[in-house]
Design a protein around this motif. Sequence first.
Motif, PDB file in Angstrom:
ATOM      1  N   GLU B 193       0.829  -1.200   0.000  1.00  0.00           N
ATOM      2  CA  GLU B 193       0.000   0.000   0.000  1.00  0.00           C
ATOM      3  C   GLU B 193       0.867   1.255   0.000  1.00  0.00           C
ATOM      4  O   GLU B 193       1.929   1.292   0.609  1.00  0.00           O
ATOM      5  N   TYR B 194       0.372   2.284  -0.684  1.00  0.00           N
ATOM      6  CA  TYR B 194       1.117   3.543  -0.772  1.00  0.00           C
ATOM      7  C   TYR B 194       0.233   4.719  -0.397  1.00  0.00           C
ATOM      8  O   TYR B 194      -0.974   4.684  -0.608  1.00  0.00           O
ATOM      9  N   LEU B 195       0.862   5.763   0.139  1.00  0.00           N
ATOM     10  CA  LEU B 195       0.197   7.032   0.406  1.00  0.00           C
ATOM     11  C   LEU B 195       0.999   8.114  -0.330  1.00  0.00           C
ATOM     12  O   LEU B 195       2.214   7.985  -0.456  1.00  0.00           O
ATOM     13  N   ASP B 201      -2.078  10.687   7.061  1.00  0.00           N
ATOM     14  CA  ASP B 201      -3.011   9.840   7.812  1.00  0.00           C
ATOM     15  C   ASP B 201      -2.975   8.425   7.253  1.00  0.00           C
ATOM     16  O   ASP B 201      -3.507   8.146   6.176  1.00  0.00           O
ATOM     17  N   THR B 203      -4.200   5.745   8.683  1.00  0.00           N
ATOM     18  CA  THR B 203      -5.176   4.897   9.368  1.00  0.00           C
ATOM     19  C   THR B 203      -5.722   3.734   8.530  1.00  0.00           C
ATOM     20  O   THR B 203      -5.671   2.584   8.974  1.00  0.00           O
ATOM     21  N   PRO B 204      -6.268   3.988   7.318  1.00  0.00           N
ATOM     22  CA  PRO B 204      -6.868   2.861   6.584  1.00  0.00           C
ATOM     23  C   PRO B 204      -5.838   1.785   6.246  1.00  0.00           C
ATOM     24  O   PRO B 204      -6.149   0.587   6.272  1.00  0.00           O
ATOM     25  N   ILE B 205      -4.615   2.204   5.953  1.00  0.00           N
ATOM     26  CA  ILE B 205      -3.575   1.236   5.613  1.00  0.00           C
ATOM     27  C   ILE B 205      -3.233   0.388   6.831  1.00  0.00           C
ATOM     28  O   ILE B 205      -3.073  -0.832   6.737  1.00  0.00           O
ATOM     29  N   SER B 207      -5.201  -0.273   9.321  1.00  0.00           N
ATOM     30  CA  SER B 207      -6.309  -1.197   9.568  1.00  0.00           C
ATOM     31  C   SER B 207      -6.217  -2.405   8.640  1.00  0.00           C
ATOM     32  O   SER B 207      -6.465  -3.536   9.043  1.00  0.00           O
ATOM     33  N   LYS B 208      -5.853  -2.159   7.375  1.00  0.00           N
ATOM     34  CA  LYS B 208      -5.693  -3.267   6.427  1.00  0.00           C
ATOM     35  C   LYS B 208      -4.573  -4.196   6.863  1.00  0.00           C
ATOM     36  O   LYS B 208      -4.689  -5.417   6.776  1.00  0.00           O
ATOM     37  N   LYS B 210      -3.537  -4.725   9.889  1.00  0.00           N
ATOM     38  CA  LYS B 210      -3.946  -5.534  11.034  1.00  0.00           C
ATOM     39  C   LYS B 210      -4.890  -6.652  10.594  1.00  0.00           C
ATOM     40  O   LYS B 210      -4.830  -7.767  11.101  1.00  0.00           O
ATOM     41  N   GLN B 233       1.951   6.217  14.068  1.00  0.00           N
ATOM     42  CA  GLN B 233       0.586   5.693  13.990  1.00  0.00           C
ATOM     43  C   GLN B 233       0.581   4.167  14.098  1.00  0.00           C
ATOM     44  O   GLN B 233      -0.349   3.593  14.654  1.00  0.00           O
ATOM     45  N   ARG B 235       2.636   2.490  15.994  1.00  0.00           N
ATOM     46  CA  ARG B 235       2.802   2.232  17.420  1.00  0.00           C
ATOM     47  C   ARG B 235       1.517   2.549  18.161  1.00  0.00           C
ATOM     48  O   ARG B 235       1.111   1.821  19.074  1.00  0.00           O
ATOM     49  N   ALA B 236       0.850   3.672  17.777  1.00  0.00           N
ATOM     50  CA  ALA B 236      -0.396   4.038  18.460  1.00  0.00           C
ATOM     51  C   ALA B 236      -1.464   2.978  18.228  1.00  0.00           C
ATOM     52  O   ALA B 236      -2.348   2.780  19.056  1.00  0.00           O
ATOM     53  N   ALA B 237      -1.390   2.293  17.076  1.00  0.00           N
ATOM     54  CA  ALA B 237      -2.380   1.258  16.779  1.00  0.00           C
ATOM     55  C   ALA B 237      -1.972  -0.078  17.384  1.00  0.00           C
ATOM     56  O   ALA B 237      -2.619  -1.093  17.133  1.00  0.00           O
ATOM     57  N   GLY B 238      -0.882  -0.084  18.144  1.00  0.00           N
ATOM     58  CA  GLY B 238      -0.491  -1.307  18.834  1.00  0.00           C
ATOM     59  C   GLY B 238       0.137  -2.353  17.931  1.00  0.00           C
ATOM     60  O   GLY B 238       0.096  -3.541  18.234  1.00  0.00           O
TER      61      GLY B 238
END
Lengths: 278, 383
Positions: B193-195, B201, B203-205, B207-208, B210, B233, B235-238
Amino acid sequence: MLTVALDAVTTAALLFIISSGLLIVFGVMKIINFAHAAFVTVGGYAALVGAWLGLPWLLVLPLAFVVGAVCGALTEAVIVRRLYQRPLDAILATWGLGIVIGQLVTLVFGREVQFVQAPITGTVDLAGIDYSAYRLVMIAAAVLIAVLFTGLLSGTRLGLSTRAVIMNEMLAQGLGVNSARVRLVTFAIGSGLAALSGALITPLSSVDPNMGLPWLISAFMLVMVSGGSLLALAVSCLVLGGCQVIVSTFVNPILGGLTIAILAAIVLRIRPEGFARA
Amino acid sequence: MRSRLFLTSLAAIAAMTPAMAADPIRIGVPVGLSGANSVVAPSVVQSAELAVEEINAKGGVLGRPLALEVADDGSGAAGAQKAFDALVFQKKVNVLISMETSAARNAGLPIVARGKTPFIYTSFYEGKSCSPYLYVNAWVPEQQVPPIVDYFNNEKKAKSYFLIGSDYAFGRGMLAFTKSYIEKTGGKVLGEEYLPMDGSDWTPIISKLKASGADAIITSTAGGAPNVTLTKQLRAAGVNLPYGNLAVDEGTAKSMGGDATGIYISASYVTGIDSAANKSFLAAMSKKFGADLKTPNDLSVPEYEAVYAYKAAVEKAGGTDPTKVLAALEEVSVDGPRGAIRMNKQRHAPLTMYLGQVQADGGVKVIQSFPNVDPGAQCPPKS
């Protein structure tokens, strides 16, 4: 599915926090403050300085707000005040001011990326999925900001004058409302909010002289479709932010980054008043 | 005439330090003093200054002193054209030795070819840049990626990977190679995935990532802000999976604090290399620059070694004739902080790569070293 929903709500909360300052300025003054991104950056650096001084996070936030508000008040008194009759020039002037502030920040703090430690780390277990605790806190922060400002606008003398100026400035002046003071205070509050949002996003972001810029276009579009109403802004953040998350998750994050701008343009074409009640 | 007189007197002043009368050998250093590379450029210039000072103190090269000509390339193509043009045709440098962006390098190559000037490129890059005038003494993907993937495969028993990057040539190029290498070694890539480069942000990447259940992640973002936001982000998402970062350097890792802890990096130089050559290099750097020292890194140390490689090549060629020097550059080996390096693989160099892990105190601990990793076929002869 729950993850997508949480992503959508937390993204909307972040967008709301960042756009609210822009919305308040636009609502009262009918001026788009393109220096908004620079004030967001100023807030990020205020949080950085606060962290260096060892201040607790709950003091860092008001510090960022005050720094932003002071910068905003100076900007209003020196630059923006002269441009109320020339909204297009105001866009240019505030855009230029944003560049100047960015360069000043670079001169003082250097070009490199800096870091602020997050006050809350780790994840929370929500119905079986781990979710970033700080992002959940952002929802609470967004609600708090919304409640405070609704309260300020509808419950105080200043809010009354502000609403009077929004509705009919000439009439308000005729009734003895000092509209120049209302504008000064509003611009200061809007800039303070921008800086506060900058401080709030530092744990998720880096602190660098351009940190506010990626948010500016989304914030601008959201304010355009909201037409000056805080409630409409909340709705548009949820709808458009949600679409952004859905596109990013199921299609492609690069297209996701364009979603808000494109959808906002379409909404404005079909319904010029956007999400605001006509 | 007057300007030439001025130049000669300048050169004489430059040569004054050790009393040498001969005409100096000029080394052009086009480097990004402004723009994206401005954070790292000062350390590159310091490396070159130390090498020149050391060589001149020992009598120079074939009795001639070395002189540096530093020019700002603005970290991009337009600035590089001006810088190369000025260095090659006005300053008439004998060689170009520099770390630059790929855009700046590509813009400079035609000018180098016109001026028939040897060019030693000292920045790691995406590979496969071929010109008869170009030598490279830094790593390419074929050298940087395998240590991380091999380590994750063997030690962490990783079978599936998730790749995240910034949407630009270096990010996509690195991950394309990483993907093919993972698949070649029997692993699976569950997502790539690329941004955009200014995206902040992730976030969606995340989530994918995880949801994908991958065993390990490898990232290749643009340096600076995107790298930091992604790491924070994650690390914040664990996310605590084995995390290989192709774009983080020691300095950035140090300033990132706790969030960087545990990240694996792969480099041809880390300050912790335990060798006499590295220790005396670090001592000489801190003696020369004191408090102004920019921490030596994977982009600045190759610059130092390249100056020595050029010295060896000139001595072998018996002069600065470009054709002879270019032929000699392939044959000389230089012992520097990174060990013995010879640019004999299609004008690229086999390098010892270090797999490091960021520690809680911000330092980088070398986990494993991979001696003489081959750059592979970078510039195969046309048949």
